[in-house]
Design a protein around this motif. Structure first.
Motif, PDB file in Angstrom:
ATOM      1  N   ASN A 116     -12.898 -17.576  29.056  1.00  0.00           N
ATOM      2  CA  ASN A 116     -13.242 -18.794  29.770  1.00  0.00           C
ATOM      3  C   ASN A 116     -13.122 -19.987  28.824  1.00  0.00           C
ATOM      4  O   ASN A 116     -14.101 -20.529  28.336  1.00  0.00           O
ATOM      5  N   ASP A 117     -11.879 -20.384  28.555  1.00  0.00           N
ATOM      6  CA  ASP A 117     -11.635 -21.571  27.750  1.00  0.00           C
ATOM      7  C   ASP A 117     -10.723 -22.510  28.543  1.00  0.00           C
ATOM      8  O   ASP A 117     -10.295 -22.198  29.648  1.00  0.00           O
ATOM      9  N   GLU A 118     -10.447 -23.683  27.984  1.00  0.00           N
ATOM     10  CA  GLU A 118      -9.693 -24.699  28.712  1.00  0.00           C
ATOM     11  C   GLU A 118      -8.277 -24.239  29.055  1.00  0.00           C
ATOM     12  O   GLU A 118      -7.775 -24.519  30.145  1.00  0.00           O
ATOM     13  N   LEU A 119      -7.623 -23.520  28.160  1.00  0.00           N
ATOM     14  CA  LEU A 119      -6.270 -23.042  28.413  1.00  0.00           C
ATOM     15  C   LEU A 119      -6.226 -22.085  29.603  1.00  0.00           C
ATOM     16  O   LEU A 119      -5.402 -22.234  30.508  1.00  0.00           O
ATOM     17  N   HIS A 120      -7.122 -21.117  29.620  1.00  0.00           N
ATOM     18  CA  HIS A 120      -7.124 -20.141  30.705  1.00  0.00           C
ATOM     19  C   HIS A 120      -7.554 -20.779  32.031  1.00  0.00           C
ATOM     20  O   HIS A 120      -7.059 -20.395  33.088  1.00  0.00           O
ATOM     21  N   GLN A 121      -8.444 -21.742  31.979  1.00  0.00           N
ATOM     22  CA  GLN A 121      -8.820 -22.447  33.209  1.00  0.00           C
ATOM     23  C   GLN A 121      -7.635 -23.230  33.762  1.00  0.00           C
ATOM     24  O   GLN A 121      -7.393 -23.240  34.969  1.00  0.00           O
ATOM     25  N   ARG A 122      -6.881 -23.880  32.871  1.00  0.00           N
ATOM     26  CA  ARG A 122      -5.692 -24.616  33.312  1.00  0.00           C
ATOM     27  C   ARG A 122      -4.632 -23.674  33.880  1.00  0.00           C
ATOM     28  O   ARG A 122      -4.009 -23.969  34.902  1.00  0.00           O
ATOM     29  N   MET A 123      -4.450 -22.522  33.250  1.00  0.00           N
ATOM     30  CA  MET A 123      -3.486 -21.544  33.758  1.00  0.00           C
ATOM     31  C   MET A 123      -3.903 -21.014  35.124  1.00  0.00           C
ATOM     32  O   MET A 123      -3.047 -20.767  35.982  1.00  0.00           O
ATOM     33  N   LEU A 124      -5.201 -20.848  35.348  1.00  0.00           N
ATOM     34  CA  LEU A 124      -5.694 -20.410  36.646  1.00  0.00           C
ATOM     35  C   LEU A 124      -5.370 -21.432  37.728  1.00  0.00           C
ATOM     36  O   LEU A 124      -4.881 -21.080  38.809  1.00  0.00           O
ATOM     37  N   VAL A 125      -5.603 -22.711  37.450  1.00  0.00           N
ATOM     38  CA  VAL A 125      -5.303 -23.765  38.427  1.00  0.00           C
ATOM     39  C   VAL A 125      -3.801 -23.816  38.691  1.00  0.00           C
ATOM     40  O   VAL A 125      -3.364 -23.917  39.840  1.00  0.00           O
ATOM     41  N   GLU A 126      -2.990 -23.728  37.635  1.00  0.00           N
ATOM     42  CA  GLU A 126      -1.538 -23.730  37.811  1.00  0.00           C
ATOM     43  C   GLU A 126      -1.078 -22.557  38.669  1.00  0.00           C
ATOM     44  O   GLU A 126      -0.215 -22.711  39.534  1.00  0.00           O
ATOM     45  N   SER A 127      -1.669 -21.389  38.458  1.00  0.00           N
ATOM     46  CA  SER A 127      -1.256 -20.219  39.247  1.00  0.00           C
ATOM     47  C   SER A 127      -1.628 -20.396  40.715  1.00  0.00           C
ATOM     48  O   SER A 127      -0.885 -19.975  41.606  1.00  0.00           O
ATOM     49  N   CYS A 128      -2.745 -21.049  41.001  1.00  0.00           N
ATOM     50  CA  CYS A 128      -3.120 -21.304  42.398  1.00  0.00           C
ATOM     51  C   CYS A 128      -2.145 -22.276  43.047  1.00  0.00           C
ATOM     52  O   CYS A 128      -1.772 -22.109  44.207  1.00  0.00           O
ATOM     53  N   VAL A 129      -1.722 -23.300  42.304  1.00  0.00           N
ATOM     54  CA  VAL A 129      -0.738 -24.243  42.843  1.00  0.00           C
ATOM     55  C   VAL A 129       0.576 -23.511  43.099  1.00  0.00           C
ATOM     56  O   VAL A 129       1.199 -23.680  44.157  1.00  0.00           O
ATOM     57  N   PHE A 130       1.013 -22.679  42.167  1.00  0.00           N
ATOM     58  CA  PHE A 130       2.248 -21.917  42.338  1.00  0.00           C
ATOM     59  C   PHE A 130       2.159 -21.015  43.572  1.00  0.00           C
ATOM     60  O   PHE A 130       3.098 -20.949  44.369  1.00  0.00           O
ATOM     61  N   ARG A 131       1.034 -20.319  43.738  1.00  0.00           N
ATOM     62  CA  ARG A 131       0.903 -19.411  44.873  1.00  0.00           C
ATOM     63  C   ARG A 131       0.841 -20.153  46.195  1.00  0.00           C
ATOM     64  O   ARG A 131       1.374 -19.691  47.207  1.00  0.00           O
ATOM     65  N   ALA A 132       0.205 -21.328  46.214  1.00  0.00           N
ATOM     66  CA  ALA A 132       0.151 -22.122  47.443  1.00  0.00           C
ATOM     67  C   ALA A 132       1.533 -22.650  47.817  1.00  0.00           C
ATOM     68  O   ALA A 132       1.938 -22.608  48.985  1.00  0.00           O
ATOM     69  N   VAL A 133       2.297 -23.123  46.828  1.00  0.00           N
ATOM     70  CA  VAL A 133       3.654 -23.605  47.093  1.00  0.00           C
ATOM     71  C   VAL A 133       4.540 -22.448  47.532  1.00  0.00           C
ATOM     72  O   VAL A 133       5.360 -22.592  48.451  1.00  0.00           O
ATOM     73  N   ALA A 134       4.374 -21.289  46.915  1.00  0.00           N
ATOM     74  CA  ALA A 134       5.158 -20.120  47.313  1.00  0.00           C
ATOM     75  C   ALA A 134       4.854 -19.730  48.753  1.00  0.00           C
ATOM     76  O   ALA A 134       5.749 -19.361  49.511  1.00  0.00           O
ATOM     77  N   GLU A 135       3.601 -19.821  49.146  1.00  0.00           N
ATOM     78  CA  GLU A 135       3.224 -19.534  50.531  1.00  0.00           C
ATOM     79  C   GLU A 135       3.871 -20.535  51.489  1.00  0.00           C
ATOM     80  O   GLU A 135       4.356 -20.161  52.553  1.00  0.00           O
ATOM     81  N   LEU A 136       3.923 -21.795  51.103  1.00  0.00           N
ATOM     82  CA  LEU A 136       4.543 -22.816  51.943  1.00  0.00           C
ATOM     83  C   LEU A 136       6.039 -22.586  52.086  1.00  0.00           C
ATOM     84  O   LEU A 136       6.596 -22.702  53.185  1.00  0.00           O
ATOM     85  N   LEU A 137       6.705 -22.240  50.986  1.00  0.00           N
ATOM     86  CA  LEU A 137       8.157 -22.062  51.003  1.00  0.00           C
ATOM     87  C   LEU A 137       8.590 -20.671  51.427  1.00  0.00           C
ATOM     88  O   LEU A 137       9.784 -20.430  51.618  1.00  0.00           O
ATOM     89  N   GLY A 138       7.662 -19.738  51.536  1.00  0.00           N
ATOM     90  CA  GLY A 138       8.011 -18.368  51.894  1.00  0.00           C
ATOM     91  C   GLY A 138       8.722 -17.633  50.775  1.00  0.00           C
ATOM     92  O   GLY A 138       9.619 -16.830  51.020  1.00  0.00           O
ATOM     93  N   LYS A 139       8.336 -17.911  49.551  1.00  0.00           N
ATOM     94  CA  LYS A 139       8.952 -17.280  48.377  1.00  0.00           C
ATOM     95  C   LYS A 139       7.889 -16.569  47.554  1.00  0.00           C
ATOM     96  O   LYS A 139       6.701 -16.719  47.779  1.00  0.00           O
TER      97      LYS A 139
END
Length: 147
Positions: A111-134
């Protein structure tokens, strides 16, 4: 002995301008020459914006009119699959990321700043992937290729 109440034309203490010991209004803690302190909300918003800009640079036509929004939490607290981390609305071309469930309900091994940022980035990636169907890994294959 109770104090007598006087009628006064002065506004209540909470409504008056704060002038503590004649020093004027309070200023920022960091002073005028230092950058403002960042909190979790600011870091979350900046990470979402940076990741969205990155993905819009890779997929400009597909993400041209997509709006990325940040909300504190979903209105319906618990759905059939648990608490939502994001919501995708393909008709309105909108992605809403929920800050509190992402930050509080996700289990990180560090639980450090790097891993928290990576978690947020992965959520954005997964949400965009859901929108694009990829698949999220197909959104930026060059980013994850290690030589």
């Amino acid at each position: 002995m109770p104090r007598s109440r006087r009628a006064s034309s002065e506004p209540p203490a909470a409504a008056r301008w704060r002038n503590r010991h004649g020093r004027g209004a309070r200023g920022p803690v960091t002073g005028p020459h230092l950058p403002m302190l960042h909190n979790r909300i600011d870091l979350f918003d900046m990470t979402v914006a940076a990741t969205a800009d990155y993905l819009k640079g890779i997929w400009p036509a597909e993400l041209e009119h997509v709006r990325f929004e940040v909300a504190a939490a979903p209105i319906n607290a618990v759905g059939p699959d648990g608490v939502e981390r994001w919501r995708v609305d393909p008709r309105e071309r909108r992605i809403i990321l929920f800050r509190v469930p992402i930050q509080r309900l996700s289990k990180l091994h560090r639980n450090d700043e790097l891993h928290q940022r990576m978690l947020v980035e992965s959520c954005v990636f997964r949400a965009v992937a859901e929108l694009l169907g990829k698949d999220p890994w197909d959104l930026a294959p060059e980013r994850f290729r290690h030589y």
